[in-house]
Design a protein around this motif. Sequence first.
Motif, short mmCIF file in Angstrom:
data_model
loop_
_atom_site.label_atom_id
_atom_site.label_comp_id
_atom_site.label_asym_id
_atom_site.label_seq_id
_atom_site.Cartn_x
_atom_site.Cartn_y
_atom_site.Cartn_z
N SER A 439 36.28 -30.61 15.90
CA SER A 439 35.67 -31.60 15.01
C SER A 439 34.20 -31.28 14.74
O SER A 439 33.70 -31.51 13.64
CB SER A 439 35.79 -33.00 15.63
OG SER A 439 37.14 -33.38 15.76
N GLN A 463 39.46 -35.43 3.14
CA GLN A 463 40.84 -35.83 2.85
C GLN A 463 41.82 -34.72 3.20
O GLN A 463 42.91 -34.98 3.72
CB GLN A 463 40.95 -36.18 1.37
CG GLN A 463 40.19 -37.43 0.96
CD GLN A 463 40.73 -38.68 1.62
OE1 GLN A 463 41.88 -38.73 2.00
NE2 GLN A 463 39.90 -39.70 1.77
N TRP A 465 41.49 -32.33 5.47
CA TRP A 465 41.60 -32.13 6.91
C TRP A 465 42.36 -33.27 7.59
O TRP A 465 43.01 -33.08 8.60
CB TRP A 465 40.21 -32.00 7.53
CG TRP A 465 39.51 -30.73 7.12
CD1 TRP A 465 40.09 -29.60 6.65
CD2 TRP A 465 38.11 -30.50 7.13
NE1 TRP A 465 39.12 -28.66 6.37
CE2 TRP A 465 37.89 -29.17 6.65
CE3 TRP A 465 36.99 -31.24 7.48
CZ2 TRP A 465 36.63 -28.60 6.54
CZ3 TRP A 465 35.72 -30.68 7.36
CH2 TRP A 465 35.56 -29.37 6.90
N LYS A 466 42.23 -34.45 7.03
CA LYS A 466 42.92 -35.58 7.64
C LYS A 466 44.43 -35.48 7.49
O LYS A 466 45.18 -36.10 8.25
CB LYS A 466 42.45 -36.89 7.01
CG LYS A 466 41.14 -37.40 7.59
CD LYS A 466 40.64 -38.64 6.88
CE LYS A 466 41.68 -39.68 6.74
NZ LYS A 466 41.17 -40.92 6.12
N GLN A 469 46.59 -38.79 6.50
CA GLN A 469 45.84 -40.04 6.58
C GLN A 469 45.07 -40.32 5.30
O GLN A 469 44.13 -41.09 5.29
CB GLN A 469 44.86 -39.98 7.77
CG GLN A 469 45.54 -39.76 9.09
CD GLN A 469 44.54 -39.70 10.21
OE1 GLN A 469 43.37 -39.97 10.03
NE2 GLN A 469 45.01 -39.35 11.39
N GLU A 470 45.46 -39.66 4.18
CA GLU A 470 44.68 -39.85 2.95
C GLU A 470 44.69 -41.28 2.46
O GLU A 470 43.80 -41.71 1.77
CB GLU A 470 45.22 -38.96 1.82
CG GLU A 470 45.05 -37.49 2.07
CD GLU A 470 46.27 -36.88 2.73
OE1 GLU A 470 46.39 -35.66 2.74
OE2 GLU A 470 47.11 -37.65 3.23
N LYS A 512 40.57 -34.39 14.00
CA LYS A 512 40.41 -35.78 14.40
C LYS A 512 38.98 -36.20 14.09
O LYS A 512 38.03 -35.70 14.70
CB LYS A 512 40.70 -35.95 15.89
CG LYS A 512 42.16 -35.71 16.26
CD LYS A 512 42.39 -35.97 17.73
CE LYS A 512 43.86 -35.75 18.10
NZ LYS A 512 44.10 -36.00 19.54
N PRO A 513 38.81 -37.10 13.12
CA PRO A 513 37.44 -37.53 12.78
C PRO A 513 36.75 -38.19 13.97
O PRO A 513 37.39 -38.85 14.80
CB PRO A 513 37.66 -38.53 11.65
CG PRO A 513 39.04 -38.27 11.15
CD PRO A 513 39.82 -37.76 12.32
#
Length: 852
Positions: A439, A463, A465-466, A469-470, A512-513
Amino acid sequence: MKDFVIILGSSTPPTNLHHQHSSKPKKPNSSFNKLSPSKKHPHSIPAVYSHQHSYPLLPSSSSVRWDPASGRRDSPLTYYAEMASKLAEDGRLEDFGMIVETVVASGADSSRFVSMLNVEFVSKGVALSVREGNVKSVIEVLKKVEKLGVPPVKLVDGFGLDSMKGELRRIVGSGEVEEAVDLLEVLRGFQFTIKEVVDPSYIIKVCVDKRNPDLAIRYACLLPHAQILFCSIINEFGKKRDLVSALTAYEMSKKNLSAPNMFLYRAIIDTCGLCGDYMTSRTIYEDLVDEKITPNIYVFNSLMNVNAHDLGYTLVVYKDMQNLGIKADMASYNILLKACCLAHRVDLAQDIYNEVKHLESTGVLKLDVFTYCTIIKVFADARLWQMALKIKDDMQSAGVSPNTVTWSSLISACANAGLVERAFQLFEEMLLAGCEPNSQCCNILLHACVEVGQYDRAFRLFQRWKGGQEGHTSNIDSMLSTKQLNNRTSIPTAPNSVTNSNPPSFAKLSFKPTTATYNILMKACCTDYYRAKALMGEMKSLGLSPNHLSWSILIDICGASGNVKNAIQILKTMRVTGIKPDVIAYTTAIKVCIGSKNLKLAFSLFEEMKRHRVQPNLVTYNTLLRARSRYGSLHEVQQCLAVYQDMRKAGYKSNDIYLKELIEEWCEGVIKGNHQKQEGLSSSERTDSDRPHSLLLEKIAVHLQMSTAGIPAVDLRGLTKVEARIVVLAVLRMIKENYVQGHSIKDDMMIILGVSKGRSDASKENSEVKDAVMKLLQGELGLEVLLVEPQIKKERQIDLQGDPVLLEIAGKNSLSTEPLSSTRRPVVLQRLKVTRKSLYHWLKRRADVIRR
């Protein structure tokens, strides 16, 4: 064998007992008195009574068996051993202990008696008593057994040992650690294996949780590997950031060691580093030197690592290590590179790197990945991205594969230099090399995009990388109008940036943000407060907690959108959510208030942060001091001078010239509007940049603090003629504003110029100051000014030879506090007096001008 009688308890035997001999036993003095043996009946069997029963414990003599092999009856000792074993099996350990005690007192063969005892029965009795909670009685019985000269451990097998283990665990689990250690010390004296009773790590953990180093060391001393446990105890206290307990354990450990233990020294030095007390680590090292103890390479490395923030001290330790003939290993050089990195000494880091490369070429050392990472970070922090990439080539040539930290440092080097596209190329190389980014690495790329204004690119990367989960951010976008979204990219981008470039085609990442990720994205929102607020809500929905920086960014965005009221409300919300606003949050809110010209609110926030004991930083002070482009009232000047004084007390240095020019402009307002023409000062007189202005500002601050207490004596000593003019004007403006508010003039205005006699250069300076002040007061303001000479009185004194001499002593009105000169002459100060009547008429004229 001699007969002996054992009586348990003090109760009288019942009358219906049948005895094998006619003589009655003597009444004992106590429960444990030994009766004298009977000479007439050498083979008679004594009766043993229990205080718990009303019948004899031993049968009649007819039950004593005849042994055909030996041709005689069984020995009474055998019978007592059988009876003691039976009592123990029934859990009657007190009775068992009385028999054992009597056997010891009788002088019988103790070893033979012990060999006759049934170990299984005794162990069952011990287990039964322990389960019933009678641990202390078990200990007392084992002490009696020990008097037989036989270790009690031989009488307790698995049953008893398992029960004692369980009881000890129960005691420790209930928090009674000291009781457990006391019991373990007793068992250790009985030669039980302590390690098998309770897990040592568990006992140490409980002792550390209770902040009891004494108890932890006592327990460690019971075990054969105590030296290792000493280090573990110190390390555990270090993890708790309890340096006081760690040092106590360290001192106690040394007392229980027969020789120096390098593991112990390293453990306490590392603990000092964990607790942030590097000075104590130095004291420990000095103590070792005083005790003529030579640390090994590992102790030296720990000492250098703890003090890596102080490059000078680290190099001194490294020199000591060389003088003692201890060769540095790879860890030593890595720590030196780390110290150079923290001190931003690129030149020294290069020298160390070249030295290590030379040692590698001779086969002495082998560079590891940490070495390459550290030197790359040195160049990355200095924005020397080309040199950082060269180290990467050296690394790959040596067959060392870059790890995630290495790639992150390289990407950061290019990002810090504004080379966003080069940073993305390195990111692709990292993926192709099979190294998965973390991260932090992704956050570096996002930050690089934000720094050059590529806000849309940062959101697209996020977006991508997620992955799945967009939906969260898509919902955020749907809340905003197209105009709001377009406003985010209104800031011009850097020349080398490509705002419309698509994200590189890398595979889906396990990204993982973090809180830092959302903080970067919130910065990308610019003035879009609602989008930033939605991002903070998304952060919370993912289980991430906004930190101080998150709230500060939200305050800044809210203020940039013009909503000052809501920005201040966010500051209050922080406290409600349990996060105490820090200096960054307060400074951000103060900037928002100043940007909206709400200076009153800005200064009230400054006072609030001091009430909450939040120490302002340099940015806070400079923001407040530069809040005004001019001063309009005495209160505003006093306010800024108070901030200036607070700043200097906190140890910060400010740009005095800026503040001086504002105050000078405010002071010159005294003579504006006069019918006399104002004579301006030349630029050379006004700037005087080579001279520090702190003395001038401090004098003005001191004089203006006495705004309503009367007219202060204006002290011009140590000032130039330009500075003297500003101080006099400042006091006059203060008098004018107080007069307008209704404060009358009660005293004359006294001005102290300086010493009238002394060096020629000092007299010349005083003369210039005097002329400048007289010209200001009389010529420009029309005030009446008088030169005040101090009264001199003569007193007869006796000199050192006993001869009378006449001395000139300044009168009581002299303001001099300096000692007499070597010529025994007084220090006479020149003073000017502006009469009260003259000041009153001047203020009257000024009031008339204001009315007109």
